[in-house]
Scaffold this motif. Structure first.
Motif, short mmCIF file in Angstrom:
data_model
loop_
_atom_site.label_atom_id
_atom_site.label_comp_id
_atom_site.label_asym_id
_atom_site.label_seq_id
_atom_site.Cartn_x
_atom_site.Cartn_y
_atom_site.Cartn_z
N SER A 8 1.78 3.93 13.71
CA SER A 8 3.15 3.47 13.98
C SER A 8 3.65 2.58 12.85
N LYS A 9 2.76 1.76 12.27
CA LYS A 9 3.16 0.90 11.16
C LYS A 9 3.46 1.73 9.92
N ILE A 10 2.66 2.78 9.72
CA ILE A 10 2.86 3.63 8.54
C ILE A 10 4.21 4.32 8.60
N TYR A 11 4.63 4.73 9.79
CA TYR A 11 5.92 5.42 9.92
C TYR A 11 7.09 4.46 9.73
N GLU A 12 6.91 3.19 10.04
CA GLU A 12 8.00 2.23 9.93
C GLU A 12 8.17 1.67 8.51
N GLU A 13 7.07 1.53 7.78
CA GLU A 13 7.13 0.88 6.47
C GLU A 13 8.07 1.57 5.48
N PRO A 14 8.05 2.89 5.32
CA PRO A 14 8.96 3.50 4.34
C PRO A 14 10.43 3.23 4.64
N LYS A 15 10.78 3.19 5.94
CA LYS A 15 12.16 2.89 6.30
C LYS A 15 12.53 1.48 5.87
N ALA B 48 0.84 -1.20 0.00
CA ALA B 48 0.00 0.00 0.00
C ALA B 48 0.87 1.25 0.00
N ILE B 49 1.94 1.22 0.80
CA ILE B 49 2.87 2.35 0.82
C ILE B 49 3.58 2.48 -0.52
N LEU B 50 3.99 1.36 -1.10
CA LEU B 50 4.62 1.40 -2.42
C LEU B 50 3.66 2.01 -3.45
N GLY B 51 2.39 1.65 -3.35
CA GLY B 51 1.41 2.20 -4.27
C GLY B 51 1.31 3.71 -4.16
N LEU B 52 1.34 4.21 -2.93
CA LEU B 52 1.31 5.66 -2.75
C LEU B 52 2.58 6.32 -3.28
N LEU B 53 3.72 5.66 -3.04
CA LEU B 53 4.98 6.21 -3.54
C LEU B 53 5.03 6.20 -5.07
N ALA B 54 4.26 5.30 -5.68
CA ALA B 54 4.21 5.27 -7.15
C ALA B 54 3.44 6.47 -7.69
#
Length: 222
Positions: free
Chosen positions: A48-55, A16-22
Motif C-alpha cells: 500500500s505504501k509503494i502504491y502511494e509514494e509515486p503519487k 527508494a522509489i526515486l532511486g528506482l525511477l532513476a
C-alpha cells in the motif's frame, strides 16, 4: 512578503522509489513487484505504501505521471524529473543510518529458558531454513550477473556491493544456526538448566575483538 515553497516531507521509502525511477520509468504495479523481489530484501514495506509514494512524488514535482495504453485500459507510468534527481542526489550525499536488526527467532532464542529445548531446536531449524530460502533468489541473481545476464547490467557494480552483503548475511544466519544447534544439542530438556561452554564464551570474546586495532588476524578468516 512572499512565502517560501514548502519542502516535501520524504521518507526513506520515497527515496527508494526515486532511486528506482532513476533507473527507468515504472508503473505502480511494476514498482510494487520490483520492491518485493529486490529492494524488499533490504527495505521491506507494505505494498500500500509503494502504491502511494509515486503519487506523492508527482504532487511535489519529483516525478511525472504519464498515461500509456495497455489493452483496453490505460496505465499510469511514473518517470523521475530533474528535480527528483536533485532530491535523490542530495539524499545520497548523506551516509545514512546503519541496519536495524529485527528477528523474532533471535528473540525466542534469547528467552529460551522459559520454554523447552525442543522449542529452541525448532527455532534454530527455522532460522536456517529461512536463510536457505532467502538465498535461493540471491544465488540465482549472483549466477546471472556472473554470466553477464543480470537485470540492469549497467548497474552491476552497484548491485555487486549489496549482493555481497546479502550473500554474507544469509550465510551468517545459516552458519550461526548450525553452530547454535550443536550447542543446544547438549542442553538438558529444560533450557534453564543449561550451562554455557567456557571455551565458546572465550571464543566469542575473541571474535568480538575484531574492531580493536592491532588484534591480529581477522577471526572470520581463521
Amino acid at each position: 512578503m512572499s512565502r517560501q515553497p514548502r519542502q516535501p516531507t520524504l521518507t526513506t521509502t520515497s527515496y527508494a522509489i526515486l532511486g528506482l525511477l532513476a533507473v527507468r520509468p515504472w508503473s505502480t504495479y511494476e514498482l510494487a513487484r520490483h520492491m518485493d523481489r529486490s529492494l524488499g530484501r533490504i527495505w521491506p514495506r507494505a505494498q500500500s505504501k509503494i502504491y502511494e509514494e509515486p503519487k506523492k512524488l508527482a504532487r511535489h514535482g519529483l516525478a511525472r505521471a504519464e498515461q500509456q495504453p495497455v489493452g483496453r485500459r490505460p496505465r499510469t507510468v511514473y518517470a523521475i524529473t530533474p528535480e527528483g534527481r536533485d532530491a535523490l542526489a542530495t539524499w545520497l550525499h548523506e551516509p545514512g543510518a546503519g541496519p536495524a536488526l529485527e528477528s523474532e527467532q533471535l528473540l525466542k532464542v534469547f528467552f529460551a529458558d522459559s520454554g523447552t529445548t525442543a522449542d529452541t531446536r525448532a527455532t534454530l531449524r527455522a532460522a536456517r531454513a529461512w536463510a536457505v530460502e532467502r538465498n535461493q533468489d540471491n544465488l540465482a541473481a549472483a549466477r546471472a550477473y556472473a554470466a553477464g545476464e543480470g537485470a540492469f547490467p549497467q548497474r552491476a557494480a552497484q548491485t555487486l556491493l549489496v549482493g555481497r552483503f546479502l550473500t554474507d548475511y544469509y550465510r551468517l544466519v545459516a552458519e550461526w544456526a548450525d553452530w547454535a544447534s550443536t550447542l543446544v544439542a547438549q542442553w538438558p530438556d529444560e533450557p534453564h538448566n543449561a550451562t554455557a561452554d567456557p571455551a565458546e564464551l572465550t571464543e566469542t570474546a575473541r571474535r568480538a575483538a575484531w574492531s580493536e586495532p592491532d588484534t591480529g588476524p581477522d577471526p572470520r578468516t581463521d
